[in-house]
Design an enzyme around this catalytic site. Structure first.
Site, PDB file in Angstrom:
ATOM      1  N   ARG A  54     -17.342 -30.949 -11.018  1.00  0.00           N
ATOM      2  CA  ARG A  54     -18.677 -31.556 -10.856  1.00  0.00           C
ATOM      3  C   ARG A  54     -18.585 -33.050 -10.573  1.00  0.00           C
ATOM      4  NH1 ARG A  54     -22.104 -30.556 -15.801  1.00  0.00           N
ATOM      5  NH2 ARG A  54     -23.424 -32.070 -14.764  1.00  0.00           N
ATOM      6  N   GLY A  96     -13.266 -36.643 -15.559  1.00  0.00           N
ATOM      7  CA  GLY A  96     -12.057 -36.164 -14.895  1.00  0.00           C
ATOM      8  C   GLY A  96     -12.211 -36.118 -13.386  1.00  0.00           C
ATOM      9  N   CYS A  97     -13.367 -35.681 -12.913  1.00  0.00           N
ATOM     10  CA  CYS A  97     -13.605 -35.578 -11.472  1.00  0.00           C
ATOM     11  C   CYS A  97     -13.679 -36.966 -10.835  1.00  0.00           C
ATOM     12  CB  CYS A  97     -14.872 -34.781 -11.206  1.00  0.00           C
ATOM     13  SG  CYS A  97     -14.756 -33.081 -11.816  1.00  0.00           S
ATOM     14  N   THR A  98     -14.253 -37.913 -11.561  1.00  0.00           N
ATOM     15  CA  THR A  98     -14.311 -39.290 -11.068  1.00  0.00           C
ATOM     16  C   THR A  98     -12.903 -39.874 -10.995  1.00  0.00           C
ATOM     17  OG1 THR A  98     -16.539 -39.592 -11.965  1.00  0.00           O
ATOM     18  CG2 THR A  98     -15.257 -41.589 -11.499  1.00  0.00           C
ATOM     19  N   GLY A 104     -11.022 -38.323  -8.020  1.00  0.00           N
ATOM     20  CA  GLY A 104     -11.498 -38.872  -6.752  1.00  0.00           C
ATOM     21  C   GLY A 104     -11.024 -40.302  -6.542  1.00  0.00           C
TER      22      GLY A 104
END
Length: 162
Positions: free
Chosen positions: A39, A44-46, A49
């Site tokens: 998401r 973690g996704c930030t 990226g």
């Protein structure tokens, strides 16, 4: 259908940031790092990226493009991308077609409840459209470095066999 190394990567055509529709064919002749994440705007996704963003010039020097994929909307992706200055596109797979084709939907537990979510996964697709490397259940620290190293090694192998 199971996804396998050294076989043609599953084809796709999906809406992405910058008002684009991206397809596998758009990346013919270069490496494609396709990373699936759960998401937008989660820690973690930030981090993942941002790690790909920070190494982006090195990926480009290796002839590789990066594309992130999640089930979030293009609008959410646009905001996430702008906020963190990602130089690469993000694909919206709201209908889960790509997630199913790349077999990244897994049963997960969150606060004791089970749900189906995206297992953080990365795929390197060669200039010929063939799947060359894959990582499942990715841990974010040092992952982007490992992917960059793999692209470099693939380039070195290609040069050695030419």
């Amino acid at each position: 259908m199971a996804i396998e190394l050294d076989r043609p990567a599953p084809d796709f055509s999906a809406p992405a940031t910058d008002n684009q529709t991206l397809a596998l064919a758009d990346f013919a002749g270069q490496y494609l790092v396709l990373y699936f994440y759960p998401r937008d705007n989660t820690p973690g996704c930030t981090q993942e990226g941002e790690a790909f963003r920070d190494l982006y010039p090195k990926f480009q020097a290796e002839g590789a493009e990066i594309v992130g994929v999640s089930r979030d909307s293009v609008r959410k992706h646009e905001n996430f991308r702008a906020k963190h200055e990602f130089p690469f596109a993000l694909i919206s797979d709201a209908d889960e077609t790509m997630c199913q084709d790349y077999d990244v939907l897994k049963e997960k537990k969150l606060y004791g409840r089970q749900h189906i979510g995206i297992e953080r996964s990365t795929f390197i697709i060669g200039p010929d459209g063939v799947l060359r490397r894959m990582w499942r259940d990715v841990k974010v620290p040092d992952h982007a470095d490992a992917v960059l190293s793999a692209v470099h090694n693939l380039n070195t192998e290609c040069t050695a066999t030419d």
